[in-house]
Design a protein around this motif. Structure first.
Motif, mmCIF file in Angstrom:
data_model
loop_
_atom_site.group_PDB
_atom_site.id
_atom_site.type_symbol
_atom_site.label_atom_id
_atom_site.label_comp_id
_atom_site.label_asym_id
_atom_site.label_seq_id
_atom_site.Cartn_x
_atom_site.Cartn_y
_atom_site.Cartn_z
ATOM 1 N N THR A 167 9.825 -34.363 -22.656
ATOM 2 C CA THR A 167 8.641 -35.241 -22.625
ATOM 3 C C THR A 167 9.059 -36.619 -23.124
ATOM 4 O OG1 THR A 167 7.624 -33.328 -23.697
ATOM 5 C CG2 THR A 167 6.172 -35.175 -23.198
ATOM 6 N N PRO A 168 8.655 -37.675 -22.415
ATOM 7 C CA PRO A 168 8.996 -39.006 -22.923
ATOM 8 C C PRO A 168 8.351 -39.232 -24.288
ATOM 9 C CG PRO A 168 8.086 -39.140 -20.709
ATOM 10 C CD PRO A 168 7.885 -37.738 -21.172
ATOM 11 N N GLU A 169 9.094 -39.869 -25.197
ATOM 12 C CA GLU A 169 8.525 -40.168 -26.517
ATOM 13 C C GLU A 169 7.320 -41.089 -26.382
ATOM 14 O OE1 GLU A 169 11.329 -41.684 -29.352
ATOM 15 O OE2 GLU A 169 12.324 -39.729 -29.496
ATOM 16 N N LYS A 170 7.418 -42.014 -25.400
ATOM 17 C CA LYS A 170 6.284 -42.915 -25.177
ATOM 18 C C LYS A 170 5.561 -42.465 -23.915
ATOM 19 C CE LYS A 170 9.487 -46.277 -26.214
ATOM 20 N NZ LYS A 170 10.225 -47.287 -25.549
ATOM 21 N N ARG A 171 4.265 -42.284 -24.029
ATOM 22 C CA ARG A 171 3.488 -41.740 -22.919
ATOM 23 C C ARG A 171 3.644 -42.546 -21.635
ATOM 24 N NH1 ARG A 171 -0.222 -39.022 -21.170
ATOM 25 N NH2 ARG A 171 -0.784 -37.007 -22.040
ATOM 26 N N ASN A 172 3.682 -43.893 -21.789
ATOM 27 C CA ASN A 172 3.732 -44.757 -20.606
ATOM 28 C C ASN A 172 5.016 -44.597 -19.799
ATOM 29 O OD1 ASN A 172 1.392 -45.678 -21.572
ATOM 30 N ND2 ASN A 172 2.166 -47.677 -22.288
ATOM 31 N N ASP A 173 6.015 -43.992 -20.401
ATOM 32 C CA ASP A 173 7.305 -43.870 -19.737
ATOM 33 C C ASP A 173 7.332 -42.808 -18.646
ATOM 34 O OD1 ASP A 173 8.435 -45.888 -21.094
ATOM 35 O OD2 ASP A 173 9.532 -44.648 -22.535
ATOM 36 N N GLU A 174 6.236 -42.019 -18.551
ATOM 37 C CA GLU A 174 6.240 -40.936 -17.567
ATOM 38 C C GLU A 174 6.537 -41.445 -16.163
ATOM 39 O OE1 GLU A 174 2.736 -38.530 -17.970
ATOM 40 O OE2 GLU A 174 3.468 -37.816 -19.910
ATOM 41 N N VAL A 175 6.033 -42.630 -15.848
ATOM 42 C CA VAL A 175 6.210 -43.186 -14.495
ATOM 43 C C VAL A 175 7.682 -43.513 -14.241
ATOM 44 C CG1 VAL A 175 5.283 -44.926 -12.917
ATOM 45 C CG2 VAL A 175 3.995 -44.277 -14.968
ATOM 46 N N LYS A 176 8.361 -44.023 -15.261
ATOM 47 C CA LYS A 176 9.771 -44.416 -15.097
ATOM 48 C C LYS A 176 10.696 -43.207 -14.978
ATOM 49 C CE LYS A 176 11.066 -47.015 -18.564
ATOM 50 N NZ LYS A 176 11.211 -47.901 -19.708
ATOM 51 N N LEU A 177 10.194 -42.064 -15.499
ATOM 52 C CA LEU A 177 11.081 -40.912 -15.672
ATOM 53 C C LEU A 177 11.687 -40.418 -14.359
ATOM 54 C CD1 LEU A 177 12.256 -38.957 -17.712
ATOM 55 C CD2 LEU A 177 10.281 -37.483 -17.382
ATOM 56 N N SER A 178 10.858 -40.329 -13.304
ATOM 57 C CA SER A 178 11.394 -39.671 -12.111
ATOM 58 C C SER A 178 12.486 -40.516 -11.466
ATOM 59 C CB SER A 178 10.283 -39.285 -11.143
ATOM 60 O OG SER A 178 9.977 -40.345 -10.318
ATOM 61 N N SER A 179 12.372 -41.845 -11.495
ATOM 62 C CA SER A 179 13.444 -42.626 -10.862
ATOM 63 C C SER A 179 14.711 -42.588 -11.726
ATOM 64 C CB SER A 179 12.995 -44.059 -10.570
ATOM 65 O OG SER A 179 13.123 -44.856 -11.713
ATOM 66 N N ALA A 180 14.561 -42.531 -13.034
ATOM 67 C CA ALA A 180 15.755 -42.437 -13.893
ATOM 68 C C ALA A 180 16.439 -41.082 -13.696
ATOM 69 C CB ALA A 180 15.369 -42.631 -15.351
ATOM 70 N N ILE A 181 15.635 -40.012 -13.601
ATOM 71 C CA ILE A 181 16.251 -38.686 -13.431
ATOM 72 C C ILE A 181 16.948 -38.598 -12.071
ATOM 73 C CG2 ILE A 181 15.790 -36.222 -13.200
ATOM 74 C CD1 ILE A 181 13.942 -36.298 -15.429
ATOM 75 N N THR A 182 16.375 -39.238 -11.057
ATOM 76 C CA THR A 182 17.019 -39.227 -9.743
ATOM 77 C C THR A 182 18.422 -39.830 -9.853
ATOM 78 O OG1 THR A 182 14.849 -39.525 -8.801
ATOM 79 C CG2 THR A 182 16.700 -39.911 -7.325
ATOM 80 N N LYS A 183 18.555 -40.906 -10.610
ATOM 81 C CA LYS A 183 19.884 -41.525 -10.774
ATOM 82 C C LYS A 183 20.818 -40.604 -11.567
ATOM 83 C CE LYS A 183 18.653 -46.333 -10.337
ATOM 84 N NZ LYS A 183 18.389 -47.585 -11.037
ATOM 85 N N LEU A 184 20.272 -39.971 -12.606
ATOM 86 C CA LEU A 184 21.094 -39.023 -13.382
ATOM 87 C C LEU A 184 21.657 -37.928 -12.477
ATOM 88 C CD1 LEU A 184 19.398 -37.843 -16.692
ATOM 89 C CD2 LEU A 184 21.305 -39.385 -16.399
ATOM 90 N N LEU A 185 20.798 -37.424 -11.592
ATOM 91 C CA LEU A 185 21.217 -36.348 -10.697
ATOM 92 C C LEU A 185 22.240 -36.828 -9.673
ATOM 93 C CD1 LEU A 185 18.991 -34.744 -12.059
ATOM 94 C CD2 LEU A 185 18.212 -34.012 -9.823
ATOM 95 N N GLU A 186 22.163 -38.112 -9.318
ATOM 96 C CA GLU A 186 23.174 -38.655 -8.403
ATOM 97 C C GLU A 186 24.525 -38.703 -9.092
ATOM 98 O OE1 GLU A 186 22.856 -42.126 -5.757
ATOM 99 O OE2 GLU A 186 20.758 -42.117 -6.358
ATOM 100 N N GLU A 187 24.518 -39.024 -10.384
ATOM 101 C CA GLU A 187 25.774 -39.074 -11.133
ATOM 102 C C GLU A 187 26.312 -37.673 -11.370
ATOM 103 O OE1 GLU A 187 26.547 -42.432 -14.134
ATOM 104 O OE2 GLU A 187 24.542 -41.750 -14.608
ATOM 105 N N ASP A 188 25.413 -36.698 -11.458
ATOM 106 C CA ASP A 188 25.822 -35.361 -11.862
ATOM 107 C C ASP A 188 24.977 -34.327 -11.123
ATOM 108 O OD1 ASP A 188 26.288 -32.979 -13.080
ATOM 109 O OD2 ASP A 188 26.021 -33.695 -15.122
ATOM 110 N N CYS A 189 25.571 -33.752 -10.066
ATOM 111 C CA CYS A 189 24.769 -32.844 -9.246
ATOM 112 C C CYS A 189 24.653 -31.455 -9.860
ATOM 113 C CB CYS A 189 25.296 -32.787 -7.820
ATOM 114 S SG CYS A 189 26.968 -32.169 -7.729
ATOM 115 N N SER A 190 25.241 -31.231 -11.054
ATOM 116 C CA SER A 190 25.002 -29.923 -11.677
ATOM 117 C C SER A 190 23.797 -29.961 -12.623
ATOM 118 C CB SER A 190 26.250 -29.414 -12.397
ATOM 119 O OG SER A 190 26.609 -30.268 -13.450
#
Ligand SMILES: Nc1nc2c(ncn2[C@@H]2O[C@H](COP(=O)(O)OP(=O)(O)OP(=O)(O)O)[C@@H](O)[C@H]2O)c(=O)[nH]1
Ligand SMILES: [Mg+2]
Length: 683
Positions: A392-415
């Motif tokens: 869970t994001p520490e700051k509630r407003n960050d929920e919107v940013k989360l999915s695009s950041a996770i998409t990049k994380l997954l691109e760097e690391d497909c496991s």
């Protein structure tokens, strides 16, 4: 470094178990070849290989890191791979693009089993590899025992290329088994030739005879010479070593102390002389000669600290130029790497490994070309995630940013993987283990300014009923000001076999519940079942609307929905509601010496063993099939690894729901969820 090296290149992955000294070895290789003038150390966090912040923090490699250098007019690109099993995907992806691998290990006989999965991968893909036994400065090393133990875990025969000279528990030099010349190491320069140490004559003889016999297994001419007691020429031995290493028929073994650069020059010499040229692997991978249009493959994707995308690419064929269009995407700049430093180049030649910027939407493993290719190059299998945390994001407003950041994380690391769970609504991050996920969370915080809190994911329990109940009455009657609300139903509720889900029927005769209100009844029932009396969704239930009554003015779909809810509220507690838990089918792979412990682990976690047998293409390994409750899976991989020197692994898939035993169901009811509130609260 020159724009184009004079005589080809070698791409070599440095792989091996956790903390065996790979990053230190790469540092030494770069130092010896003059690419760096000062050696960094892992402890000080200033090596080329561990230049990523997440690696520096932990004094361990957490992603692959490439560095290009030059030795004797030949370009070398080394790829330092992480050793932890939690980052194995990085290593496997990188190995698909190299010409050879150095397997770095320690001379500890009871830990060589940790090499088994790596040897298997290398042999499955026929990737030429040699072994560098590092840390030869340890006390109590037995060279023959070490070789013996290593041989037992490799499906390919090992051949000692050197015989180490150890005095007073220190590696002081080596005898080259091809030339039988002895050398003495000294700090800061190449080893000096020394007279043959007579006290090692017998051991050296045995090791050399074994090397020649192994090489002769693949060369009839050499075999004849050995049978006739003819001393084979050195050239012939070297040619055999090169051919047989290139075809992954033998595995030459070297010894050294990476921290002191001991054994590093002989290793480089061997790579120069004996590692296959890039064309050999290119022919094997492309499966055809000819053609010169570019074909390349992505071995790793980085998002640099500045946020730009950088793809580490092996050029298999043709030439890459600045601005080239690959798979319909115009590439940005081309770079040669030195860890996180980049040197811009204009062109990259076949056989090179370089970084290409801005290959948007292109993933690790993908084959790149300028035209439509009929077949893609093989890529490493994607590892299944085995460990999860809810985040869970520490700051509630960050929920919107989360999915695009996770998409990049997954691109760097497909496991890594993530999901928003349908029942629990938690965002769940999946990966290969605790450190793997902590590194991902560090990246979210550091690169994307997204600090997260974590807890153990809830178990998605369900509920069902054991007994039927019939003619359950629900009446909703409400008078408020204007016209009122009226709905009136009788429901039969009965259990369905496991896995059937839910069905709704009606047997209304004579229009006692008019047709237009019946959907309202079904909605009321479904809404009630989405959150049953024990707090979880109710499944495997059939509900039949059998009777009811209506009011010409006051009835509505809404009122019938309420009536149905009331009937369910009354009826379900009469049907002996009970908890169901998800059961996972797991297939554990383990060295057979640990099979008994694995069986205990499974049964100790309420598991049911379905059977176990040897893995047909992996001698000495067993596969154990079992059912395990999902509630017992959270730390399963952690325990499994600690029982099996880190090499045990498992596949899993959801199988079925099963009633929770009463004593455990009571605990879940009182705590609200199976985790009993022991969330780990990591940040
Ligand atoms: N005694 C001794 N220690 C060494 C030698 N080479 C490396 N080390 C130490 O071993 C530890 C691990 O070294 P690394 O180079 O980080 O090992 P690694 O294989 O890259 O580790 P991971 O990438 O995390 O798997 C460090 O503390 C090094 O200083 C060596 O030849 N002798
Ligand atoms: Mg390392």
């Amino acid at each position: 470094m020159n724009e184009k090296v004079k005589s080809g290149s070698r791409n070599v992955a440095i792989v091996g178990p956790y903390l065996s000294g790979k990053t230190t070895l790469m540092e030494s290789l770069l130092f010896v070849t003059g690419a760096i003038t000062r050696k960094g150390s892992v402890k000080d966090g200033n090596t080329v290989g561990d230049s990523a912040a997440e690696s520096r923090d932990r004094h361990m490699s957490v992603e692959v890191s490439a560095a290009s250098t030059e030795y004797n007019d030949t370009g070398f690109t080394f790829i330092d791979c992480p050793g932890s099993v939690e980052f194995a995907q990085e290593t496997y992806n990188a190995l698909m693009g190299v010409d050879a691998a150095i397997v770095v290990c320690e001379p500890i006989t009871d830990r060589v089993l940790t090499l088994a999965p790596l040897f298997k991968f290398l042999d499955d893909w026929e990737i030429p590899h040699l072994v560098f036994v590092n840390k030869m400065d340890r006390a109590n090393i037995n060279v023959l025992d070490t070789l013996h133990a290593l041989k037992a875990v490799s499906s390919r025969p090992l051949v000692a290329h050197q015989y180490p000279i150890i005095q007073a528990e220190q590696l002081i030099g080596f005898i080259d088994l091809v030339s039988e010349q002895a050398y003495k190491y000294h700090a800061g320069g190449p080893a000096d030739p020394i007279p043959f140490p007579e006290e090692l004559k017998e051991e050296e003889h045995i090791a050399r005879a074994e090397m020649l016999e192994t090489l002769a297994n693949f060369d009839d001419h050499l075999l004849e010479e050995l049978l006739e007691d003819i001393e084979p020429p050195q050239e012939e031995i070297l040619t055999d070593l090169k051919l047989e290493l290139g075809a992954d028929l033998v595995v030459p073994v070297f010894f050294g102390v990476a921290e002191q650069d001991y054994g590093v020059r002989p290793l480089l010499e061997a790579l120069l002389r004996e590692a296959p040229e890039p064309e050999i692997m290119a022919e094997r991978r492309l499966k055809a000669k000819g053609g010169d249009s570019p074909v390349a493959q992505v071995l790793k994707t980085y998002y640099t600290p500045q946020g730009g995308k950088l793809s580490l690419v092996r050029v298999w064929r043709g030439k890459l130029t600045d601005g080239i269009v690959l798979n319909g995407v115009r590439a940005g700049g081309l770079y040669r790497l030195m860890g996180q430093q980049q040197q811009q180049i204009n062109e990259a030649y076949p056989g090179e490994i370089v970084a290409v910027s801005r290959l948007e939407n292109i993933k690790t493993g993908e084959t790149l070309s300028c035209e439509q290719l009929t077949t893609a190059l093989p890529k490493a299998e994607q590892l299944e995630p085995v460990y999860a945390l809810a985040i869970t994001p520490e700051k509630r407003n960050d929920e919107v940013k989360l999915s695009s950041a996770i998409t990049k994380l997954l691109e760097e690391d497909c496991s890594l993987a993530w999901e928003q769970h349908g029942d629990t609504h938690e965002v769940i991050l999946w990966g290969q283990g605790e450190i793997h996920l902590q590194v991902a969370l560090d990246r979210l915080r550091r690169k994307y300014n997204l600090p997260m809190t974590t807890h153990l994911p809830q178990v998605p329990y369900k509920e069902t009923i054991r007994k039927p109940a019939s003619s359950i009455h629900g009446r909703y009657k409400h008078q408020s000001g204007g016209h009122g609300q009226f709905g009136d139903v009788y429901l039969d509720i009965k259990p369905l076999p496991r896995g059937e889900g839910f069905n709704f029927k009606e047997t209304i005769v004579g229009g006692v519940v008019p047709k237009q209100y019946i959907p309202g009844v079904e909605i009321g029932v479904r809404e009630f079942l989405s959150h049953g009396p024990l707090g979880f969704p109710v499944v495997d239930v059939a509900v039949t609307l059998t009777n009811g009554s209506y009011h010409t003015v006051d009835s509505s779909e809404q009122a019938f929905k309420q009536a149905a809810r009331l009937a369910m509220q009354t009826g379900i507690p009469k049907c002996e509601p009970t908890l169901l838990e998800p059961i996972i089918r797991v297939q554990v792979s383990t060295p057979s010496e640990f099979t008994a412990k694995v069986l205990q682990l499974v049964t100790g976690r309420r598991g049911q063993i379905l059977g176990y047998e040897g893995i047909h293409d992996w001698q000495g390994w067993d596969s154990v099939s079992a059912y395990l409750p999902q509630a017992e899976m959270q730390n399963f991989i952690v325990e499994l690894r600690s029982l099996t020197l880190g090499v045990g692994s498992f596949h899993w898939e959801y199988d079925h729901l099963q009633e929770v035993p009463d004593r455990i169901a009571d605990r879940i009811r009182t705590s609200g969820n199976g985790n009993g509130g022991n969330g780990n609260g990591n940040k």
